[in-house]
Design an enzyme around this catalytic site. Structure first.
Site: not given
Length: 766
Positions: A123-124, A275
């Site tokens: 993610d991100d 992440h």
């Protein structure tokens, strides 16, 4: 020194010139000017140069900065995780189902990954530091994954998204600004999805059907706030992907703990949350390099989502207008980054220049003041011989009486030569009616200020010649103070101290600050460096022999005072500053007049610099101006002021996008430096400090006007535009403090009242 042969007063012969314009010369072809064109044509030229081009350039610059700030700052992001709501509206099959939630076409299904299949999700990102390392680990172990990317990061690092797709990974939407969609409107949700999709399309040329909401966790954490959003997103054609195994790598518990948390139990399949952005992810990369081979040895496969589910790829190639729209977006974001980076470098340069200039001014102006104010300081033998004072006048009916009377009250012997340059308001008649001793009037057809000055030089009786404007008044001691430096035989010209007389208005107060700083700091500095750039037209003195050697006053530029000063330097003469030779002039009182005046000054200065660019190659003592003066004048009067707006541009940028506090403190620091310099200049000139109250407002408003004027001058110069003289409307209210000059406003002949004025200094406020 005895008087020279007197010349008779008469009317200039030769062809009449229709305006106060100057001709061009081979030395200044690229910066030329001409006489007035018809009003309609002038208006057509003025609009593009004065408004259109500067406005478009500034608007484009601000748009690039706003785009950059918008993409980098996550200004619309909402990083707060809201309290959990009830689950009354969420179907039980979703709560008990898998992490892949499909609500497309009205269906409500939760899917799980088959046993011994792992779907790594990140993610991100993408992050320029950690995403490449994650991709390297995946490539090394022949594993695939799904990257849920934000629109802001994708826009900034599109090459990483292209690499993900090229290496067989899948990408999914993670919104553009990473807000909590559970508390957003549908229009905001649509915007987040479309902008995120646009960035992915521009980066990799594909469209994705995968979506992961920010702050999501497991399927059984779905509540009455998030479930309606999930259904709505499904109706837009997206599959929502949460997770059922959380590595909690964001806590940085160590690589071993991350591996333990990411490992499913009993050989079950799982979607693992990790992440690749949002901070230091070295533990994630280290854990991943252990996790993949360990589980591959236990029979696990690392697939992207559709591979694990045996479904068609979630990525669809995009062609046509949608693709080009995405590419245009990426191009603009990249351009904004490049432009902002360049501007940041320029800001550092201009910041260093501004601070260096202020430091140099304070140091050298202090040295100059101490030197000339010593009790034993002398330029040479006292100068007591008579002086010729030239007053070029064009429609100066409202000002000329005060000017001439102030000269007649001089404590130094003078002859006054008023050159009426074809005035239509009775200026010459007013002077003759005064019937003052030592005052002569020379009439000529309108030919421009340089021609009027040259005409006056021809009629001057003495070897020391003082030049002033027809809208200026001298104090009784001004001429005496102005000519004392000629006791040094090497001095060819002297710059006096022009002061704003109408300083009671706000615009006048701002110009008063500018004049005082320009004279008391800039001129002192240039005097010490022996490269004075300008003898102000309002108050200056010359040796006749120096003027003749320099070729007299030239029509080549609109800044004849700067032109002759540079020519004197190149001829080997020294130009100095006399601080006590004060002259009082009327500054423009409206924005329109101020704009016209400063536009002409800026453009004329550029012309003079261009004309004398050969000074860079001059050798010997006369080459000092080319080695020191011309670079400093170009840097501090033209280049640095052009870059100075970056200080204010980045102030706005920092206030809007942050860091606001540091930005405001930095701007206040620059203002404090300016205030210190201004206060020091006011102290040197024995001026009241109360006028400095308007300094902050000057920096916010007045300085912006000067920026646009300078930008317009640059555009005019670079495009080879033409510029004519602009007349300024005068009121005739200025008189020398403590002098015998009387206001005779009711008795003067009404007329244009415009003055042919020159700047005391054309240094922009920085």
């Amino acid at each position: 020194m005895g008087p020279r042969n007197r010349r008779t007063t008469g009317t200039a012969t030769g062809p009449a010139r229709p305006s106060r314009s100057s001709g061009s010369s081979p030395s200044s072809r690229s910066l030329r000017m001409s006489g007035p064109a018809p009003r309609s044509a002038a208006r057509r030229r003025r609009l593009p140069l004065r408004l259109l081009l500067p406005t478009l350039l500034l608007a484009a610059l601000m748009a690039m900065l706003m785009l950059r700030g918008y993409v980098h700052s996550e200004i619309l992001a909402d990083h707060r995780i809201r309290p959990e709501a009830t689950t009354d509206e969420v179907p039980q099959k979703i709560l008990d189902g898998g992490p892949v939630i499909d609500t497309r076409d009205g269906h409500e299904t939760g899917l799980r990954v088959p046993d011994h299949r792992l779907v790594l999700t990140f993610d991100d990102g993408p992050d320029p530091t950690w995403t490449p390392k994650v991709l390297d680990v995946l490539e090394r172990h022949h594993a695939h994954a799904v990257f849920f990317v934000t629109g802001t990061m994708t826009s900034r690092y599109p090459a990483l998204v292209r690499r993900m797709v090229a290496e067989g990974h899948e990408v999914g939407l993670h919104t553009f600004n990473h807000p909590d969609l559970s508390y957003q409107s549908r229009s905001r949700i649509d915007w987040e999805l479309s902008q995120n999709q646009l960035a992915i399309t521009g980066a990799a040329g594909v469209r994705t059907s995968l979506f992961r909401p920010p702050y999501s966790s497991f399927a059984d954490a779905m509540d009455d706030r998030s479930w309606p959003v999930t259904r709505y997103i499904g109706s837009r054609g997206y599959i929502t992907v949460v997770n059922d195994t959380d590595s909690e790598d964001w806590q940085k518990p160590g690589a071993g703990e991350i591996v333990r948390r990411a490992t499913p139990k009993g050989g079950k399949g799982a979607i693992v949350l990790m992440h690749d952005s949002g901070g230091d992810r070295h533990q994630t990369v280290e854990a991943l390099d252990r996790f993949i081979p360990e589980l591959q040895a236990r029979g696990y496969r690392f697939d992207n989502l559709t591979e694990a589910l045996g479904a068609p790829s979630a990525l669809t190639p995009v062609t046509g207008p949608d693709l080009w729209q995405g590419k245009a977006w990426i191009f603009l974001v990249q351009a904004s980054d490049d432009i902002t980076g360049t501007l940041a470098i320029c800001l550092a340069v201009v910041g260093g220049l501004v601070i260096a200039r202020f430091a140099l001014m304070l140091l050298l102006s202090g040295a100059h003041s101490r030197r000339v104010r010593r009790k034993d300081f002398r330029w040479g033998p006292p100068v007591t011989e008579p002086v010729s004072v030239l007053v070029p006048a064009y429609n100066e009916a409202k000002c000329i009486e005060a000017t001439v009377r102030s000269l007649a009250a001089s404590k130094h012997p003078v002859e006054i030569v008023v050159v009426d340059d074809g005035s239509a308001d009775g200026t010459a008649d007013i002077v003759e009616a005064l019937n003052l001793p030592g005052v002569r009037v020379v009439r000529q057809r309108n030919a421009g200020k340089p021609a009027a000055l040259n005409r006056g030089i021809a009629h001057a009786s003495y070897d020391l010649i003082v030049m002033m404007d027809g809208d200026t008044v001298f104090e009784p001691s001004t001429v005496r103070e102005l000519v004392q430096p000629f006791g040094d035989p090497g001095v060819g010209a002297v710059a006096g101290n022009a002061k704003v007389g109408n300083r009671d208005s706000l615009i006048g107060a701002w110009q008063h600050i500018e004049y005082v700083m320009g004279f008391n700091l800039d001129r002192r500095m240039y005097d010490v460096l022996r490269c004075m750039p300008t003898i102000p037209g309002a108050v200056g003195a010359f040796r006749r022999s120096a003027l003749e050697e320099a070729g007299g006053m030239s029509h080549d530029t609109l800044a004849e005072d700067t032109d002759i000063t540079m020519a004197l330097h190149r001829a080997g003469w020294r130009v100095v500053y006399a601080e006590n030779a004060r002259a009082w002039t009327e500054a423009p009182e409206s924005v329109q007049q101020l704009w016209s005046q400063r536009y002409r000054w800026s453009y004329g200065t550029m012309q003079a610099i261009w004309k004398h660019r050969g000074a860079l190659l001059d050798r010997g003592p006369s080459g000092r101006f080319g080695r020191v003066g011309l670079p400093l004048v170009s840097l501090f009067m033209v280049v640095a002021p052009l870059l100075a707006p970056l200080i204010d541009v980045f102030l706005l940028y920092g206030v809007v996008f942050g860091p606001t506090r540091r930005t405001v403190l930095a701007w206040l620091g620059v203002l404090a430096i300016q205030a210190v310099c201004a206060a020091y200049a006011f102290r040197l000139d024995k001026e009241r400090m109360t006028h400095l109250i308007s300094l902050p407002l000057q920096q916010i408003l007045y300085r912006q006007l000067m920026y646009v004027v300078l930008l317009q001058s640059w555009i005019t110069a670079l495009t080879g535009g033409r510029l004519r003289w602009q007349k300024l409307r005068r009121t005739g209210v200025v008189e020398a403090p403590g002098g015998p000059v009387r206001r005779e406003r009711a008795a003067v002949v009404s007329g244009d009242g415009g003055g042919v004025d020159r700047a005391p200094d054309r240094s922009a406020v920085t």
